[in-house]
Design a protein around this motif. Structure first.
Motif, PDB file in Angstrom:
ATOM      1  N   THR A  45      43.577  45.787  30.735  1.00  0.00           N
ATOM      2  CA  THR A  45      44.269  45.078  31.810  1.00  0.00           C
ATOM      3  C   THR A  45      43.278  44.418  32.751  1.00  0.00           C
ATOM      4  OG1 THR A  45      46.142  46.624  31.711  1.00  0.00           O
ATOM      5  CG2 THR A  45      45.881  45.341  33.738  1.00  0.00           C
ATOM      6  N   ALA A  46      42.224  45.148  33.117  1.00  0.00           N
ATOM      7  CA  ALA A  46      41.218  44.607  34.033  1.00  0.00           C
ATOM      8  C   ALA A  46      40.538  43.377  33.443  1.00  0.00           C
ATOM      9  CB  ALA A  46      40.180  45.677  34.352  1.00  0.00           C
ATOM     10  N   ARG A  47      40.228  43.401  32.167  1.00  0.00           N
ATOM     11  CA  ARG A  47      39.511  42.276  31.549  1.00  0.00           C
ATOM     12  C   ARG A  47      40.432  41.083  31.298  1.00  0.00           C
ATOM     13  NH1 ARG A  47      34.544  44.120  30.966  1.00  0.00           N
ATOM     14  NH2 ARG A  47      34.329  46.399  30.992  1.00  0.00           N
ATOM     15  N   VAL A  48      41.700  41.341  31.045  1.00  0.00           N
ATOM     16  CA  VAL A  48      42.652  40.232  30.954  1.00  0.00           C
ATOM     17  C   VAL A  48      42.819  39.589  32.331  1.00  0.00           C
ATOM     18  CG1 VAL A  48      45.087  39.667  30.584  1.00  0.00           C
ATOM     19  CG2 VAL A  48      43.887  41.101  28.932  1.00  0.00           C
ATOM     20  N   MET A  49      42.886  40.406  33.378  1.00  0.00           N
ATOM     21  CA  MET A  49      42.938  39.878  34.748  1.00  0.00           C
ATOM     22  C   MET A  49      41.709  39.016  35.041  1.00  0.00           C
ATOM     23  SD  MET A  49      44.288  42.821  37.352  1.00  0.00           S
ATOM     24  CE  MET A  49      43.768  41.742  38.694  1.00  0.00           C
ATOM     25  N   GLN A  50      40.561  39.533  34.652  1.00  0.00           N
ATOM     26  CA  GLN A  50      39.308  38.802  34.882  1.00  0.00           C
ATOM     27  C   GLN A  50      39.391  37.390  34.310  1.00  0.00           C
ATOM     28  OE1 GLN A  50      35.985  39.889  32.276  1.00  0.00           O
ATOM     29  NE2 GLN A  50      34.648  39.969  34.082  1.00  0.00           N
ATOM     30  N   GLN A  51      39.837  37.288  33.059  1.00  0.00           N
ATOM     31  CA  GLN A  51      39.926  35.984  32.400  1.00  0.00           C
ATOM     32  C   GLN A  51      40.998  35.110  33.035  1.00  0.00           C
ATOM     33  OE1 GLN A  51      37.792  34.884  30.018  1.00  0.00           O
ATOM     34  NE2 GLN A  51      36.713  36.806  30.426  1.00  0.00           N
ATOM     35  N   ALA A  52      42.155  35.702  33.347  1.00  0.00           N
ATOM     36  CA  ALA A  52      43.253  34.914  33.920  1.00  0.00           C
ATOM     37  C   ALA A  52      42.886  34.364  35.291  1.00  0.00           C
ATOM     38  CB  ALA A  52      44.518  35.771  34.001  1.00  0.00           C
ATOM     39  N   LEU A  53      42.289  35.177  36.130  1.00  0.00           N
ATOM     40  CA  LEU A  53      41.908  34.733  37.472  1.00  0.00           C
ATOM     41  C   LEU A  53      40.874  33.617  37.431  1.00  0.00           C
ATOM     42  CD1 LEU A  53      41.688  38.214  39.231  1.00  0.00           C
ATOM     43  CD2 LEU A  53      43.277  36.386  39.838  1.00  0.00           C
ATOM     44  N   GLN A  54      39.900  33.747  36.555  1.00  0.00           N
ATOM     45  CA  GLN A  54      38.841  32.746  36.465  1.00  0.00           C
ATOM     46  C   GLN A  54      39.337  31.460  35.822  1.00  0.00           C
ATOM     47  OE1 GLN A  54      35.029  35.852  36.244  1.00  0.00           O
ATOM     48  NE2 GLN A  54      35.695  34.786  34.430  1.00  0.00           N
ATOM     49  N   ARG A  55      40.128  31.594  34.762  1.00  0.00           N
ATOM     50  CA  ARG A  55      40.642  30.397  34.075  1.00  0.00           C
ATOM     51  C   ARG A  55      41.628  29.629  34.948  1.00  0.00           C
ATOM     52  NH1 ARG A  55      43.255  32.149  28.703  1.00  0.00           N
ATOM     53  NH2 ARG A  55      43.833  29.929  28.735  1.00  0.00           N
ATOM     54  N   ALA A  56      42.381  30.352  35.787  1.00  0.00           N
ATOM     55  CA  ALA A  56      43.344  29.688  36.668  1.00  0.00           C
ATOM     56  C   ALA A  56      42.685  29.127  37.919  1.00  0.00           C
ATOM     57  CB  ALA A  56      44.453  30.669  37.058  1.00  0.00           C
ATOM     58  N   GLY A  57      41.385  29.380  38.079  1.00  0.00           N
ATOM     59  CA  GLY A  57      40.669  28.863  39.238  1.00  0.00           C
ATOM     60  C   GLY A  57      40.977  29.591  40.532  1.00  0.00           C
ATOM     61  N   LEU A  58      41.493  30.821  40.439  1.00  0.00           N
ATOM     62  CA  LEU A  58      41.846  31.580  41.633  1.00  0.00           C
ATOM     63  C   LEU A  58      40.645  32.293  42.237  1.00  0.00           C
ATOM     64  CD1 LEU A  58      45.226  33.039  40.362  1.00  0.00           C
ATOM     65  CD2 LEU A  58      44.911  31.196  42.019  1.00  0.00           C
ATOM     66  N   VAL A  59      39.702  32.683  41.402  1.00  0.00           N
ATOM     67  CA  VAL A  59      38.454  33.280  41.880  1.00  0.00           C
ATOM     68  C   VAL A  59      37.303  32.688  41.072  1.00  0.00           C
ATOM     69  CG1 VAL A  59      39.532  35.455  42.572  1.00  0.00           C
ATOM     70  CG2 VAL A  59      38.549  35.234  40.295  1.00  0.00           C
ATOM     71  N   ARG A  60      36.111  32.727  41.662  1.00  0.00           N
ATOM     72  CA  ARG A  60      34.949  32.198  40.938  1.00  0.00           C
ATOM     73  C   ARG A  60      34.466  33.209  39.908  1.00  0.00           C
ATOM     74  NH1 ARG A  60      29.418  32.095  41.251  1.00  0.00           N
ATOM     75  NH2 ARG A  60      29.400  33.532  43.024  1.00  0.00           N
ATOM     76  N   ILE A  61      34.261  34.461  40.322  1.00  0.00           N
ATOM     77  CA  ILE A  61      33.875  35.514  39.394  1.00  0.00           C
ATOM     78  C   ILE A  61      34.714  36.751  39.682  1.00  0.00           C
ATOM     79  CG2 ILE A  61      31.526  34.717  38.982  1.00  0.00           C
ATOM     80  CD1 ILE A  61      30.566  36.776  41.024  1.00  0.00           C
ATOM     81  N   ALA A  62      34.994  37.535  38.631  1.00  0.00           N
ATOM     82  CA  ALA A  62      35.803  38.755  38.779  1.00  0.00           C
ATOM     83  C   ALA A  62      35.195  39.850  37.919  1.00  0.00           C
ATOM     84  CB  ALA A  62      37.257  38.492  38.374  1.00  0.00           C
ATOM     85  N   PRO A  63      34.083  40.447  38.363  1.00  0.00           N
ATOM     86  CA  PRO A  63      33.425  41.486  37.564  1.00  0.00           C
ATOM     87  C   PRO A  63      34.288  42.727  37.425  1.00  0.00           C
ATOM     88  CG  PRO A  63      32.462  41.379  39.758  1.00  0.00           C
ATOM     89  CD  PRO A  63      33.389  40.201  39.639  1.00  0.00           C
ATOM     90  N   VAL A  64      34.197  43.369  36.248  1.00  0.00           N
ATOM     91  CA  VAL A  64      34.951  44.590  35.963  1.00  0.00           C
ATOM     92  C   VAL A  64      33.992  45.776  35.975  1.00  0.00           C
ATOM     93  CG1 VAL A  64      36.308  45.834  34.236  1.00  0.00           C
ATOM     94  CG2 VAL A  64      36.719  43.399  34.623  1.00  0.00           C
ATOM     95  N   GLU A  65      34.384  46.845  36.659  1.00  0.00           N
ATOM     96  CA  GLU A  65      33.593  48.066  36.719  1.00  0.00           C
ATOM     97  C   GLU A  65      34.416  49.214  36.143  1.00  0.00           C
ATOM     98  OE1 GLU A  65      32.273  48.718  40.741  1.00  0.00           O
ATOM     99  OE2 GLU A  65      31.989  46.559  41.079  1.00  0.00           O
ATOM    100  N   ASN A  66      33.782  50.043  35.314  1.00  0.00           N
ATOM    101  CA  ASN A  66      34.460  51.194  34.703  1.00  0.00           C
ATOM    102  C   ASN A  66      33.985  52.494  35.348  1.00  0.00           C
ATOM    103  OD1 ASN A  66      34.218  49.055  32.310  1.00  0.00           O
ATOM    104  ND2 ASN A  66      36.041  50.295  31.976  1.00  0.00           N
ATOM    105  N   ILE A  67      34.943  53.327  35.768  1.00  0.00           N
ATOM    106  CA  ILE A  67      34.654  54.667  36.294  1.00  0.00           C
ATOM    107  C   ILE A  67      35.624  55.620  35.601  1.00  0.00           C
ATOM    108  CG2 ILE A  67      34.480  56.137  38.322  1.00  0.00           C
ATOM    109  CD1 ILE A  67      34.257  53.610  40.032  1.00  0.00           C
TER     110      ILE A  67
END
Length: 444
Positions: A45-67
């Protein structure tokens, strides 16, 4: 004049053509924390969000962190402790985390964070390796009813959606859920490896996580937890095979506590724009996720209702350890605390005997060591939640060491810090118990 009118009309037309998402100010960065190991539903889910946000131009970068650890509660604790007040970070959450909070009696809950939105729903699949002797769900259930403990069920964290579904199936076929041999894994990748390798008899996971292996033929689906068959997927439901169970997992986003109203509104609008964007809609189709977008107070009420439902399910199935409070102390820290108290008393007794045998005059032999241990215990109890386990335990260890020998305070301090960090790592990483990180949550 006509030329000017045409130019204005063209500009207006261009303005109307601008996507709705462009009205939202683009963030430079939005960190997305997945509280699990790579390969599972939260990570996906986090990585799909990352791609969707960046491709839609909503954010410049959206790094994913795993804990990873303890059904997301370790990540939740660190998120609360280290990200307070930040408006540029979100945590992926959902039903599994609610189960983990109940099962691990977590000192932190979803009530400690800011709800942003529910995103997706997903049905669960029961599957076996292609070489498994279980050719159908009926084969599995027959063997399970004959020898419940001999069938191992592999899935995600203890108390999560996978274990809940296994318990519901067991209850429906007349087997006590407490007899389920459930093997919990910290992430979808680890779980999938064990299932494919035949380390467990049967596996449970979300449809999206199993889809590549089902298509490749390395896994065979026995049942899906939807109410009806899904279009394009030749997998029978539990209900049509005589097991009256329907179950849906859901995932959501939360923000850290202490968020100011403007940052919260901005995050809520950002997520709303994302779920309406073409990249996100494409991802829903690709992963066969259900659109379950829900925001605001309605989402907050939903979470409260779901927590009550999960508690009731785990209590009925006997798969949780809930005693009615999430603040109850775990047995391992209590064992350590009790052991230290006994050691302190033994040290006090030894000091008292030494004092009696010595020619030195002491007015209150043995009182100082006992007082030091008592001080350490009181400080530990007072500071464990606010300062965190490491700091509170270090003080306890240091005062206990001083009760044994008061000649080396610096050495004892270094030893106490080392032991407290080692204890935290043992409980939080190996035993997967949720301990308060406190002031050091961002570094643990």
């Amino acid at each position: 004049m006509a030329l000017r009118v045409c130019a204005l009309a063209a500009i207006a037309a261009l303005g109307l053509a601008v996507p709705a998402s462009a009205a939202t100010p683009t963030l430079d960065q939005l960190r997305i924390i997945a509280p699990a190991a790579p390969g599972g539903g939260w990570d996906q889910t986090a990585r799909v969000m990352q791609q969707a946000l960046q491709r839609a131009g909503l954010v410049r970068i959206a790094p994913v962190e795993n804990i990873s650890g303890a059904a997301g509660t370790i990540g939740l604790a660190r998120f609360i402790g280290a990200e307070r007040g930040r408006g540029d970070v979100v945590l992926v959450s959902g039903l599994i985390m609610l189960g983990g909070i109940v099962t691990h009696r977590s000192p932190v809950t979803l009530g400690d964070v800011v709800p942003i939105a529910r995103l997706t729903g997903e049905y669960e699949v029961i599957a076996v390796p292609a070489a498994s002797p279980f050719r159908s769900l009926q084969d599995l259930i027959t063997a399970f009813k004959a020898r419940p403990e001999a069938i191992s069920w592999g899935g995600g964290s203890a108390g999560g959606s996978d274990q809940i579904l296994a318990g519901l199936v067991a209850d429906a076929v007349g087997v006590a859920p407490s007899r389920i041999n459930y093997i919990a894994f910290s992430g979808g990748g680890e779980s999938l490896t064990a299932i494919l390798g035949g380390q467990v008899s049967v596996g449970i996971n979300g449809l999206a996580e199993f889809a590549p292996q089902l298509e490749a033929g390395t896994l065979r689906a026995l049942a899906i937890s939807s109410a009806e068959r899904l279009a394009g997927i030749d997998v029978p439901t539990l209900r049509e095979q005589g097991i009256d169970v329907e179950f849906e997992n859901w995932r959501s986003l939360v923000a850290p506590p202490g968020l100011n109203p403007s940052d919260r509104s901005r995050l809520e609008q950002l997520v709303k724009d994302m779920v309406q964007s073409a990249p996100w809609r494409e991802s829903l189709d690709r992963y066969r996720w259900l659109d379950r977008y829900l925001a605001g107070e309605a989402f907050a009420r939903f979470v409260d209702a779901e927590e009550s439902r999960v508690r009731a399910i785990l209590k009925k199935l006997g798969t949780g350890r809930d005693t009615g409070t999430l603040q109850s102390a775990e047995p391992y820290p209590l064992l350590v605390l009790g052991g230290l108290v006994l050691c302190g008393l033994a040290a006090a007794r030894g000091a008292w005997r030494s004092a009696r045998a010595s020619t030195r005059e002491l007015t209150t032999p043995g009182a100082a060591p006992l007082l030091l241990v008592a001080t350490g215990v009181v400080l530990h109890l007072l500071l464990a939640e606010r300062a965190g386990f490491v700091i509170a335990a270090a003080l306890l260890f240091w005062f206990t060491a001083r009760a044994f020998d008061q000649r080396h305070p610096v050495r004892d301090g270094l030893f106490a810090v080392g032991i407290s960090i080692a204890s935290y790592l043992l409980f939080a990483r190996v035993l997967e118990l949720s301990l308060p990180g406190g002031l050091l949550a961002g570094w643990l």
